[in-house]
Design a protein around this motif. Structure first.
Motif, short mmCIF file in Angstrom:
data_model
loop_
_atom_site.label_atom_id
_atom_site.label_comp_id
_atom_site.label_asym_id
_atom_site.label_seq_id
_atom_site.Cartn_x
_atom_site.Cartn_y
_atom_site.Cartn_z
N HIS A 111 0.39 -1.66 0.09
CA HIS A 111 0.04 0.47 0.16
C HIS A 111 1.05 1.31 -0.04
O HIS A 111 1.52 1.33 1.26
CB HIS A 111 -1.55 0.21 1.42
CG HIS A 111 -1.37 0.61 1.44
ND1 HIS A 111 -2.15 1.90 2.73
CD2 HIS A 111 -1.26 2.17 0.57
CE1 HIS A 111 -2.95 2.63 2.48
NE2 HIS A 111 -2.61 3.24 1.45
N LEU A 112 0.76 2.13 -1.24
CA LEU A 112 1.91 3.22 -0.86
C LEU A 112 1.23 4.56 -0.97
O LEU A 112 0.07 4.64 -1.81
CB LEU A 112 1.52 3.36 -2.70
CG LEU A 112 3.18 1.78 -3.52
CD1 LEU A 112 3.55 2.17 -4.73
CD2 LEU A 112 4.09 1.76 -2.38
N LYS A 113 0.88 5.15 0.22
CA LYS A 113 0.16 5.81 0.96
C LYS A 113 0.83 7.64 0.68
O LYS A 113 1.69 7.58 0.61
CB LYS A 113 0.16 5.97 2.32
CG LYS A 113 -0.28 4.88 2.76
CD LYS A 113 -0.20 5.17 4.70
CE LYS A 113 -0.71 3.26 4.82
NZ LYS A 113 0.19 2.84 6.50
N GLY A 114 -0.36 8.11 -0.60
CA GLY A 114 -0.37 9.86 -1.14
C GLY A 114 -0.82 9.50 -2.25
O GLY A 114 -1.86 8.50 -2.03
N ALA A 115 -0.78 10.73 -2.72
CA ALA A 115 -1.51 10.96 -4.46
C ALA A 115 -0.58 10.35 -5.44
O ALA A 115 0.66 10.58 -5.07
CB ALA A 115 -2.23 11.82 -4.64
N GLY A 116 -1.00 9.74 -6.09
CA GLY A 116 0.21 8.78 -7.06
C GLY A 116 -0.14 9.81 -9.21
O GLY A 116 -0.84 10.76 -8.99
N GLU A 117 1.07 9.86 -9.28
CA GLU A 117 1.14 11.07 -10.31
C GLU A 117 2.02 9.86 -10.97
O GLU A 117 2.66 9.78 -11.40
CB GLU A 117 1.66 12.47 -9.86
CG GLU A 117 1.67 13.20 -11.91
CD GLU A 117 3.19 14.56 -11.23
OE1 GLU A 117 3.13 14.26 -9.91
OE2 GLU A 117 2.80 14.75 -12.50
N ILE A 118 1.61 10.28 -11.80
CA ILE A 118 2.10 9.71 -14.02
C ILE A 118 3.03 10.40 -14.02
O ILE A 118 2.65 10.90 -15.10
CB ILE A 118 0.51 8.57 -14.65
CG1 ILE A 118 -0.13 7.41 -13.88
CG2 ILE A 118 2.05 7.72 -15.60
CD1 ILE A 118 -0.81 7.43 -14.68
N ILE A 119 4.69 10.38 -13.83
CA ILE A 119 6.07 11.10 -14.83
C ILE A 119 5.43 10.27 -15.99
O ILE A 119 5.98 11.64 -16.91
CB ILE A 119 6.61 10.43 -14.09
CG1 ILE A 119 6.92 11.05 -12.79
CG2 ILE A 119 8.17 10.91 -14.69
CD1 ILE A 119 5.99 11.94 -12.38
N GLU A 120 4.66 8.86 -16.19
CA GLU A 120 5.11 8.39 -17.82
C GLU A 120 4.83 7.12 -17.99
O GLU A 120 4.55 6.71 -16.71
CB GLU A 120 7.21 8.57 -18.43
CG GLU A 120 7.37 7.45 -18.18
CD GLU A 120 9.11 8.06 -18.20
OE1 GLU A 120 9.64 7.29 -18.67
OE2 GLU A 120 9.79 8.94 -18.35
N ALA A 121 4.69 6.27 -19.07
CA ALA A 121 4.30 4.96 -18.97
C ALA A 121 5.51 4.32 -17.81
O ALA A 121 6.87 4.50 -18.54
CB ALA A 121 3.96 4.66 -20.18
N GLY A 122 4.96 3.39 -17.35
CA GLY A 122 5.89 2.71 -16.25
C GLY A 122 5.77 3.50 -15.42
O GLY A 122 7.14 2.98 -14.46
N LYS A 123 5.94 4.81 -14.81
CA LYS A 123 6.96 5.60 -13.45
C LYS A 123 5.22 6.49 -13.13
O LYS A 123 4.65 7.06 -13.29
CB LYS A 123 7.46 6.15 -13.72
CG LYS A 123 9.04 5.79 -14.38
CD LYS A 123 10.09 6.75 -14.59
CE LYS A 123 11.10 6.31 -14.72
NZ LYS A 123 11.99 6.45 -15.55
N VAL A 124 5.68 6.21 -11.66
CA VAL A 124 4.22 6.27 -11.03
C VAL A 124 5.23 7.48 -9.68
O VAL A 124 5.54 6.52 -8.93
CB VAL A 124 3.16 5.32 -9.85
CG1 VAL A 124 2.46 6.29 -9.59
CG2 VAL A 124 2.74 4.60 -11.14
#
Ligand code: NAI
Length: 463
Positions: A111-124
């Motif tokens: 469980h990764l706590k926080g808001a996720g942002e997609i930087i590019e395909a394959g990276k959050v």
């Protein structure tokens, strides 16, 4: 070196957490990003689960107040301890969200706590850390819509979230929107003693449902004491420390009137929630309604990025999102799968409940499909009578030529459960005759479905 996963799911609602569990079951190294403290998303925290807890509690309160006496049960003076009722609801929510925590541990999902942002395909990116994944699943759900110029403060003008948290029973409440949320929450507070008025833009409540069901529902809710202002729109809201004054106008234009209420519930729909994901920067396309565009395999316009649930096309329902989550996980595992939105049941948890699957009569007429309709009332069912719950009916629509079941519409006691038989029959391409020939236990409410199936061939037994 960033942490590397097979799959990162963003959002731990019913779509996201179910996708994560199924991915983990299939042996994928899985993480799920969630910014809320607790898992379960809108549904478990501020949606389906807490509202069902209050629906359940308020139904019992109403039964104790209005129906027990007729069954010979004396309860003395009925009292309401709203704080305890809210505490009960909070305990239900906690048990459910803790349950998902347990399932994440069991399935070794991070469980990764926080808001996720997609930087590019394959990276959050979550906080200041970036994680890698072969596949990213967006399951960020939806958020409430308000009306122009009307701000939801969650105190006097509330969304469903605020309506689940009121610290005292309001004397009056105006519900804007006669859809699912408006009717479910409106009936909760009506049962607890609030004078509820529903303002609906269209000329009837529950748009999209079968017309006959909508009419019956309106009749029943009116009888229960809810006021309806149909074909009306709210154009202005002025909040004071005491209450809210709403300006209401006929939908077609005309003289306005003012309605004052302690609390206003905004329930005019929800919109996909994709804020902060960085979708515009990485080129994930949205449609004109802000929904993430996907192909039939849930892949977005960017390879390796997928989306499910309320954030994409289809009904905004937890069980639809869950099914998509499972299907997508299996597709990522190299299996096949698809979802038929026509087979997704809808349930409104008012009392009586309302449920449906497949086509409405109006849709069949529009599509030029010839059908036979069979209808049977709960009034003629022994079990419903014994329960003292005789309102409503079941209606089955079957193809005139093949008898294949095309749609089933129910209003009555426990029809949220009864609809499951109809969904199963339809999934198996079954006919009304199949239902009619299937043995249904007596005395049960399920016999109403059987009789409605018999009525398709004009041979019901008990009417
Ligand atoms: P809804 O789409 O069910 O109903 C919104 C209602 O507001 C419609 O009747 C619409 O005609 C009316 N409306 C729109 N603009 C208006 C205006 N300016 N003035 C007056 N009326 C106006 O949306 P709701 O109830 O907010 O629910 C949101 C979503 O959540 C839905 O997709 C629903 O399916 C889902 N949901 C499902 C539940 C369930 O399955 N039991 C429970 C709660 C929510």
């Amino acid at each position: 070196m960033a942490d590397k996963y097979d799959v990162i799911v963003i959002g731990a609602g019913p779509g996201g957490y179910v996708a994560a569990i199924r991915c983990a079951q299939l042996g994928m190294k899985t993480a799920c990003v969630e910014k809320r403290e607790t898992l379960g998303g809108t549904c478990l925290n501020v949606g389906c689960i807490p509202s069902k807890a209050l629906l359940s509690a308020s139904e019992k309160y109403e039964e104790a107040g209005h129906h027990f006496k007729g069954m010979g049960i004396e309860v003395g003076k009925l009292g309401l301890d709203l704080k305890t009722m809210m505490g009960f609801k909070d305990e239900v929510v906690e048990a459910n969200t803790k349950g998902i925590e347990f399932l994440f541990k069991k399935n070794k999902i991070d469980h990764l706590k926080g808001a996720g942002e997609i930087i590019e395909a394959g990276k959050v990116k979550v906080g200041d850390k970036t994680y890698e994944a072969d596949s990213i699943i967006i399951a960020t759900g939806s958020d409430v819509i308000s009306l122009p110029g009307i701000e939801i403060d969650e105190k006097k003008i509330v969304s469903s979230t605020g309506a689940l948290e009121l610290s005292e029973v309001p004397k009056s409440m105006v519900v804007i929107g006669g859809g699912v949320i408006g009717l479910e929450m409106g009936t909760v507070w009506r049962r607890l003693g609030t004078k509820v008025t529903v303002v609906e833009f269209l000329d009837n409540i529950l748009p999209g449902m079968d017309e006959e069901i909508r009419k019956e529902a309106l009749k029943i809710f009116k009888k229960q004491g809810i006021d309806f202002k149909l074909s009306s729109k709210v154009t202005k809201a002025v909040t004071t420390s005491q209450n809210v004054a709403l300006q209401v106008e006929p939908a077609a234009g005309g003289d306005t009137e003012s309605i004052v209420a302690d609390i206003v519930l905004m329930a005019v729909g929800r919109k996909p929630y994709t804020d902060g994901l960085g979708l515009d920067k990485i080129g994930v396309d949205l449609d004109e309604r802000g929904r993430i565009k996907t192909d039939e395999f849930f892949e977005t316009s960017v390879e390796g990025i997928y989306a499910i649930g309320d954030a994409i096309i289809g009904p905004m329902l937890a069980h639809k999102a869950e099914d998509e989550g499972v299907i997508l996980a299996e597709l990522l595992d190299g299996q096949t799968g698809h979802i038929d939105y026509n087979m997704v049941p809808g349930v409104v948890y008012t009392w009586p409940e309302i449920s449906a699957v497949g086509k409405t009569e109006e849709q069949l007429k529009e599509d030029g499909v010839k059908y036979n309709a069979g209808k049977f009332p709960f009034m003629a069912n022994g079990r419903a009578r014994a329960m003292g719950m005789t309102e409503g009916f079941v209606k089955i629509l079957a193809d005139a030529e093949t008898d294949k079941v095309l749609g089933v519409h129910m209003i009555g006691p426990n029809v949220g459960e009864l609809i499951s038989e109809a969904v199963t029959v339809m999934e198996f391409d079954g006919s009304a005759e199949d239902i009619a020939r299937t043995c249904h236990a007596h005395p049960t409410l399920t016999e109403v479905t059987k009789e409605a199936a018999l009525a398709v061939d004009k041979r019901p037994i008990h009417i």
